[in-house]
Design an enzyme around this catalytic site. Structure first.
Site, PDB file in Angstrom:
ATOM      1  N   GLU A 150       0.799  -1.228   0.000  1.00 53.11           N
ATOM      2  CA  GLU A 150       0.000   0.000   0.000  1.00 53.11           C
ATOM      3  C   GLU A 150       0.832   1.279   0.000  1.00 53.11           C
ATOM      4  O   GLU A 150       0.292   2.364   0.189  1.00 53.11           O
ATOM      5  CB  GLU A 150      -1.000   0.000   1.163  1.00 53.11           C
ATOM      6  CG  GLU A 150      -2.000  -1.145   1.044  1.00 53.11           C
ATOM      7  CD  GLU A 150      -2.969  -1.239   2.217  1.00 53.11           C
ATOM      8  OE1 GLU A 150      -2.746  -0.555   3.230  1.00 53.11           O
ATOM      9  OE2 GLU A 150      -3.940  -1.998   2.111  1.00 53.11           O
ATOM     10  N   GLU A 171      -6.680  -6.661  -2.034  1.00 54.59           N
ATOM     11  CA  GLU A 171      -7.150  -7.090  -0.718  1.00 54.59           C
ATOM     12  C   GLU A 171      -8.655  -6.902  -0.632  1.00 54.59           C
ATOM     13  O   GLU A 171      -9.142  -5.771  -0.591  1.00 54.59           O
ATOM     14  CB  GLU A 171      -6.488  -6.279   0.405  1.00 54.59           C
ATOM     15  CG  GLU A 171      -5.007  -6.499   0.582  1.00 54.59           C
ATOM     16  CD  GLU A 171      -4.440  -5.712   1.756  1.00 54.59           C
ATOM     17  OE1 GLU A 171      -5.230  -5.241   2.602  1.00 54.59           O
ATOM     18  OE2 GLU A 171      -3.209  -5.564   1.817  1.00 54.59           O
TER      19      GLU A 171
END
Length: 875
Positions: A479, A545
């Site tokens: 991320e 995710e």
């Protein structure tokens, strides 16, 4: 060509030679606070170790303490709170000496002996027979070490190795934040060890000699870092004669002697030999590239579900002028090429293997064990479970590590592509404002502190695993990217130079991977979702995710929750749950109202049983919903997450002890290569074909079964399934709603081939018009008969037969158990589980396990929604 000067005891690149052995037993250890002697004294043969305790190597300090019964099991109950945290004790408390005595004599002629350490956390000083091997302290968890110890070996052949291991610095405050206060990320190591929302902190921060230690023996030349690249041009099919593939191979040749050495670098692949004559100058390392080789009609490697995982044994060796093999490396080669392209409709990238599009169905992986207790058998079992989920990719999350070669070996075997993050995470590395963090975002954005060490570690880890065909994608971090100087060096220099064959993603939810047009950070959602969400709500086109829950069944809960804490969470009318403290400590994520339609949970067992129905439905719907929009909305999805390295209660298809739950089998169903599925909102029946070939003359049938077992055929028709496609065929909403309105109904979708062989069966349980499973609550006891027979050593076939004029035998859990205790044998691999059997039909399930010597023939346990538990003898 690359030349570097070697020192006698200096760092040299790591290697795994054919003539090597592991130092994995007989270690002793002691905390530095108890030892006043220095390393030169401790590593002398006459220094007494009588008072020292046995050590676990490979392993961590905490593993050794646990094995010596100095601490309770941190995976059980609240035991982790009883163990002293390094943030409170100070680093010296977990700073340890590790000592190993071993036999090895100095070789004759030009023979060389090397000491290799594949992983130490975090820094260390190394002594052998009274001499210090590393001139300066070694730093970095992800940097292998290798030392030429030829001249340091004892003349008697009795040697003593002493390693002083220091913990990370700083260790971070485990204050409940993601990575605690974030300072654990200042080093080049693991970030989860200070705690995360799926794990409690590891009290020693995984300090120790955590990976393999080997002694390697070679001739004058040491062959290191072999590199094999396969180029597979064009679009390939699984079957038939293949056009040639190009094999590119190279290696580094290390000459630590005082004279030049002439010889041949060669490899043998499927009976073909490729070689080159070279001379390596004294005290240098020479990188040698062999000529390209056109490999005729190769057997290709394919991802799981698409074709076989063909692997070749390649033997690379250096042969001296006298015809003697100086060193040899054996490499498992999968002939394949992985490329990517941009889908302008989805606004995301897609993966191609051997020129064919692959719709990514993946799972996020943290680490096999939070205390780094890795083994070949555990890696194999965990990756095999992912294969059984019908997934084709595993993403290794960035707060952990570049996985061990044994993990990739299992992925090679089972056809799991690997999306490999480097060890950076936005949570600790400054992407977001976070009051739990000790330092501001500007400071955290520069983590880790030592950028040179980070880059050196990246280069080393790339060399370690780059030959594995399963490795498909490199990723800069979770991320977020690493700092710009690191990112540019990795992206533009290290990866192109040392690999150059794989897609590099700058960070796990990058717009260059999946263009974020919906807002947010590109990940999620997480937790229980209405099934309609997976079908009707568009999310990120390559979602790295997205996930749900994962509480396992009652027997699993009993393994780590004390009896007095086995209390079912209670859902309140205000939308909140009352949860026991141990459940909360083990990161329970709320099932809340999702259990209620099955009836309020009476106790923990009832809760866990009903949770499995939710688990199955959630993960089947997740993959069905994404698959229904393949290539239009999505090019792939990766579930957060599919396994746990600790006894947490969220995001897992099997528990820490390798016991599968219904999440695995819901995913197994929803991810089938050829699959019929029902959209609960539109009422359309669709057919998904993930394969590369058109499927013709398929019979698609849809039937309902009521709660008494009455079977009604709704329709059947011949259909054709185009390659890598999803197509809706049947509108059944009004029929299903009408049949389900009073008590609910079962919907069974089947696919048959032209030989009337059933290829797939998918059974839904549809609630009544109020969204309640009222009919399930009134079902009569099933009349299922179960037989079991051994069909091969370690393989048992179970036949489930349901007679006519009987209710459907619903949601039956099979387990292989010890006949004396009725405790489950683990791990066991089931061809299917949580199975339902239609009236007047049978199902055959194969159970695969590893029998232990002297073990009694196990029994099969079966229990279901309307079937009391039974124990079946195996014939």
């Amino acid at each position: 060509m690359l030349f570097t000067i070697l020192t006698v005891f200096g760092y040299i690149p790591f290697s795994n030679a054919q003539s090597s052995y592991e130092l994995n037993t007989g270690w002793k250890c002691a905390p530095i606070s108890e030892i006043k002697a220095d390393g030169k004294t401790i590593s002398a043969a006459n220094f007494s170790l009588n008072a020292w305790q046995p050590a676990t190597v490979p392993g961590t300090v905490l593993t050794t303490m646990l094995n010596n019964k100095k601490v309770p099991d941190p995976f059980y109950g609240m035991n982790n709170e009883k163990i002293k945290d390094i943030y409170t004790t100070g680093r010296d408390f977990y700073t340890y000496w590790f000592v190993k005595d071993f036999k090895e004599t100095a070789p004759s002629a030009d023979g060389q002996v090397y000491l290799n350490l594949r992983g130490v956390n975090y820094s260390c000083d190394i002594f052998l027979n009274g001499k210090k091997l590393n001139p300066q302290t070694h730093y970095g968890m992800f940097l292998r070490q290798s030392y030429n110890i030829t001249s340091a070996l004892s003349k008697s052949g009795q040697n003593r190795l002493a390693v002083l291991v220091y913990p990370p610095d700083p260790v971070g405050n485990p204050n409940g934040g993601q990575g605690g206060d974030g300072r654990i990320a200042k080093g080049v190591g693991l970030q989860y060890t200070a705690g995360w929302d799926w794990i409690q902190p590891m009290r020693d921060r995984n300090t120790g000699i955590w990976d393999k230690v080997t002694i390697e023996k070679t001739g004058a030349i040491n062959l290191i870092n072999p590199h094999v690249v396969t180029v597979v041009p064009g679009v390939r099919h699984v079957d038939g004669v293949q056009q040639p593939a190009i094999i590119k191979a190279s290696a580094e040749l290390q000459n630590p002697t005082a004279k030049p050495v002439k010889g041949v670098l060669e490899y043998i692949l499927d009976g073909n030999k490729v070689s080159k004559m070279v001379t390596i100058q004294p005290n240098t390392t020479l990188e040698v590239a062999l000529n390209d080789f056109a490999f005729k009609n190769p057997k290709l490697w394919w991802p799981n579900g698409y074709g076989p995982q063909n692997l070749y044994d390649l033997k690379m060796q250096f042969v001296t002028d006298g015809g003697k093999v100086s060193d040899q490396e054996n490499i498992s080669v999968g002939v394949r090429e992985i490329t990517t392209n941009w889908n302008s409709e989805t606004h995301s990238r897609y993966v191609m293997v051997n020129g064919q599009k692959v719709f990514i169905k993946g799972g996020n992986w943290i680490i096999s064990d939070a205390m780094l207790r890795f083994s070949d058998a555990r890696y194999d079992a965990e990756v095999r479970f992912h294969r059984d989920m019908n997934l084709n990719l595993i993403r290794v999350w960035g707060g952990a590590l570049v996985e061990r070669p044994e993990f990739y070996k299992a992925c090679d075997k089972y056809g799991m592509l690997v999306f490999q993050d480097f060890w950076i995470s936005g949570d600790a590395d400054g992407k977001w404002l976070d009051p739990m963090k000790a330092e501001d975002q500007w400071t955290r954005r520069k983590y880790p502190d030592d950028h040179k060490l980070y880059l050196k570690s990246v280069a080393d880890q790339v060399k370690m695993v780059r030959n594995h065909p399963s490795l498909a994608i490199w990723c800069g971090g979770n991320e977020t990217t690493p700092p710009e100087d690191i990112l540019l060096a990795v992206r533009d220099t290290i990866i192109p130079k040392l690999d150059g064959t794989r897609w590099f993603v700058e960070y796990s939810n990058s717009d260059l991977m999946s263009l974020n047009t919906l807002g947010g950070n590109g990940d999620g959602p997480y937790g229980i979702q209405p099934l309609s969400t997976f079908w009707e709500t568009r999310t990120y086109p390559f979602n790295s995710e997205v996930g749900s829950v994962g509480v396992s069944d009652y027997e699993s809960l009993q393994r780590f929750i004390p009896k007095e804490n086995l209390i079912a969470p209670q859902y309140e009318a205000n939308g909140k749950s009352r949860v026991d403290s141990v459940w909360d400590y083990h990161k329970y994520i709320g099932y809340d109202a999702s259990i209620e339609p099955y009836g309020k949970a009476k106790d923990a067992k009832d809760f866990a049983d009903k949770a499995q129905l939710v688990n199955y439905d959630q993960y089947r719907a997740l993959m069905e919903g994404f698959s229904s929009h393949m290539w239009s909305w999505y090019t792939g999805t990766i579930i957060w997450k599919t396994q746990n390295p600790w006894t947490a209660m969220r995001g897992q298809m099997y528990d820490y002890y390798l016991d599968p739950n219904a999440c695995l089998y819901g995913l197994h169903s929803g991810s089938e290569l050829l699959h019929a599925m029902y959209n609960p909102i539109s009422g359309m029946v669709s057919l998904v074909n993930n394969g590369f070939e058109t499927k013709r003359d398929l019979m698609l049938t849809a039937r309902t079964i009521n709660m008494d077992g009455k079977d009604s055929l709704l329709t059947q028709l011949f259909v054709e399934a185009q390659p890598s496609s999803s197509k809706a065929f049947l509108p059944l909403k009004s029929s299903i709603d009408n049949l389900a309105k009073d008590k609910g109904v079962f919907l069974c979708l089947q696919i048959w081939d032209k030989n009337k062989q059933k290829l797939s069966e998918n059974i839904y349980w549809i609630p009544d018009e109020h969204g309640i499973y009222s009919g399930l609550k009134e079902m009569k006891v099933a009349k299922l008969s179960t037989t079991a027979r051994q069909i091969a050593p370690g393989k048992i076939e179970v036949t489930l037969a349901n007679p006519g004029k009987a209710p459907l035998a619903f949601f039956n859990r099979l387990s292989l158990v010890d006949p004396s205790t009725h405790k489950r044998i683990l791990p066991v691999f089931y061809s299917d589980n949580y199975v339902s059997v239609l009236p007047e039909s049978e199902r055959k399930i194969v159970l695969d396990y590893q029998p232990q010597q002297g073990q009694q023939m196990p029994q099969v346990s079966i229990s279901g929604w309307n079937l009391p538990e039974q124990f079946i003898a195996v014939k």
